[in-house]
Scaffold this motif. Structure first.
Motif, short mmCIF file in Angstrom:
data_model
loop_
_atom_site.label_atom_id
_atom_site.label_comp_id
_atom_site.label_asym_id
_atom_site.label_seq_id
_atom_site.Cartn_x
_atom_site.Cartn_y
_atom_site.Cartn_z
N UNK A 2 0.79 -1.22 0.00
CA UNK A 2 0.00 0.00 0.00
C UNK A 2 0.82 1.27 0.00
N UNK A 3 2.10 1.20 -0.36
CA UNK A 3 2.96 2.38 -0.34
C UNK A 3 2.51 3.41 -1.38
N UNK A 4 2.52 4.68 -0.97
CA UNK A 4 2.24 5.78 -1.90
C UNK A 4 3.44 6.72 -2.03
N UNK A 5 4.42 6.59 -1.15
CA UNK A 5 5.56 7.51 -1.13
C UNK A 5 6.85 6.69 -0.98
N UNK A 6 7.78 6.84 -1.93
CA UNK A 6 9.06 6.12 -1.85
C UNK A 6 10.24 7.08 -1.77
N UNK A 7 9.99 8.29 -1.28
CA UNK A 7 11.06 9.30 -1.22
C UNK A 7 12.23 8.84 -0.34
N UNK A 8 11.98 7.94 0.60
CA UNK A 8 13.05 7.40 1.44
C UNK A 8 14.16 6.76 0.60
N UNK A 9 13.81 6.23 -0.57
CA UNK A 9 14.80 5.52 -1.39
C UNK A 9 15.84 6.45 -2.01
N UNK A 10 15.58 7.75 -2.01
CA UNK A 10 16.51 8.69 -2.65
C UNK A 10 17.92 8.60 -2.08
N UNK A 11 18.02 8.24 -0.82
CA UNK A 11 19.35 8.23 -0.17
C UNK A 11 20.14 6.95 -0.46
N UNK A 12 19.46 5.91 -0.97
CA UNK A 12 20.14 4.63 -1.21
C UNK A 12 20.66 4.58 -2.66
N UNK A 13 21.68 5.38 -2.92
CA UNK A 13 22.07 5.63 -4.30
C UNK A 13 22.78 4.45 -4.95
N UNK A 14 23.14 3.44 -4.18
CA UNK A 14 23.85 2.28 -4.76
C UNK A 14 22.93 1.08 -4.97
N UNK A 15 21.64 1.25 -4.76
CA UNK A 15 20.71 0.14 -5.02
C UNK A 15 20.80 -0.29 -6.48
N UNK A 16 20.76 -1.60 -6.71
CA UNK A 16 20.83 -2.13 -8.08
C UNK A 16 19.56 -2.88 -8.48
N UNK A 17 18.89 -3.50 -7.51
CA UNK A 17 17.68 -4.27 -7.80
C UNK A 17 16.55 -3.76 -6.90
N UNK A 18 15.46 -3.31 -7.49
CA UNK A 18 14.35 -2.74 -6.72
C UNK A 18 13.04 -3.34 -7.21
#
Length: 249
Positions: A2-18
């Motif tokens: 039920x997520x509507x906001x994923x702004x938290x992910x902005x700081x994880x700049x090395x993520x490769x698989x989402x």
């Protein structure tokens, strides 16, 4: 979740698989910081556009089961596989080979596409267009590297549009269309590399000696529908072909 906001992910700049599937997302802009992203899945959200900031290493995206209406704004240079199943897309316009020069697999089944005209990514190897409302095939002569083409469950009654320039096409699925005559099937003779043809659930498949009639016109086939071509069947079809040629002369 039920997520509507994923702004938290902005700081994880090395993520490769989402994988953000099965949420309520309408905006993917926070992903623009993830410049190392290789693989993204956002199936089953509320997205109305596939447009995103260009990501230099992104190779696979799946936007299945959203509310996307067009193909504008997809510009990732290393993207190899793009899936947009079960959206609300009406036209294949919007994709550019210059911006998607690595794209090899395009999945568009279950949309509302009526024609193949304007599909601007001619280096594709696999193109899936099943379960649309396609009634005309246009622009296919540019697909010189295409190996697999799925057109099951469309509105095709004629097989115009195939070209001898499609010299790599090996698998063609035309199941559940409106092909009535073997004369239409003869138009596939330009596809010299065609090995597997699926024609079941077309009106012509109800005709007597259906398999032999198809094979006599397309002798290079290795498989028709789900069955391999037997040697006895091949010889009988060849005899039919010779008889027809003799009558023609």
């Amino acid at each position: 979740r039920g997520l509507t906001d994923i702004s938290l992910l902005e700081r994880f700049i090395h993520l490769r698989f989402v994988d953000l599937s099965k949420n309520k997302l309408q905006d993917l802009s926070p992903l623009s910081n993830l410049t190392q992203l290789l693989w993204l899945k956002v199936d089953g959200n509320l997205l109305t556009s596939a447009s995103m900031q260009e990501l230099p290493y992104l190779q696979v995206i799946s936007f299945d089961r959203n509310h996307i209406k067009d193909l504008e704004g997809i510009t990732h240079p290393l993207l190899a596989t793009l899936s947009l199943k079960e959206n609300k897309i009406h036209t294949v316009l919007g994709l550019s080979h210059d911006q998607l020069s690595s794209l090899q697999v395009l999945e568009l089944r279950g949309n509302k596409i009526k024609t193949t005209a304007g599909l601007g990514v001619s280096k594709l190897k696999k193109l899936y267009l099943a379960q649309n409302t396609i009634f005309s095939l246009e622009g296919l002569e540019e697909f010189e590297e295409l190996e697999t083409l799925h057109l099951r469950d469309n509105k095709l009654e004629a097989l115009d549009g195939f070209s001898g320039s499609m010299k790599c096409l090996q698998y063609l699925n035309l199941r559940s269309n409106g092909i009535r005559s073997f004369q239409e099937v003869e138009k596939l003779q330009v596809l010299r590399m065609l090995q597997t043809l699926v024609l079941m659930d077309n009106p012509c498949a109800e005709e007597p000696d259906y398999r032999l009639e198809i094979l006599s016109r397309l002798p290079q086939l290795q498989r028709l529908d789900k069955e391999l071509i037997g040697e006895d069947e091949r010889e009988e079809a060849e005899q039919i072909r010779r008889t027809r040629l003799g009558k023609g002369k």
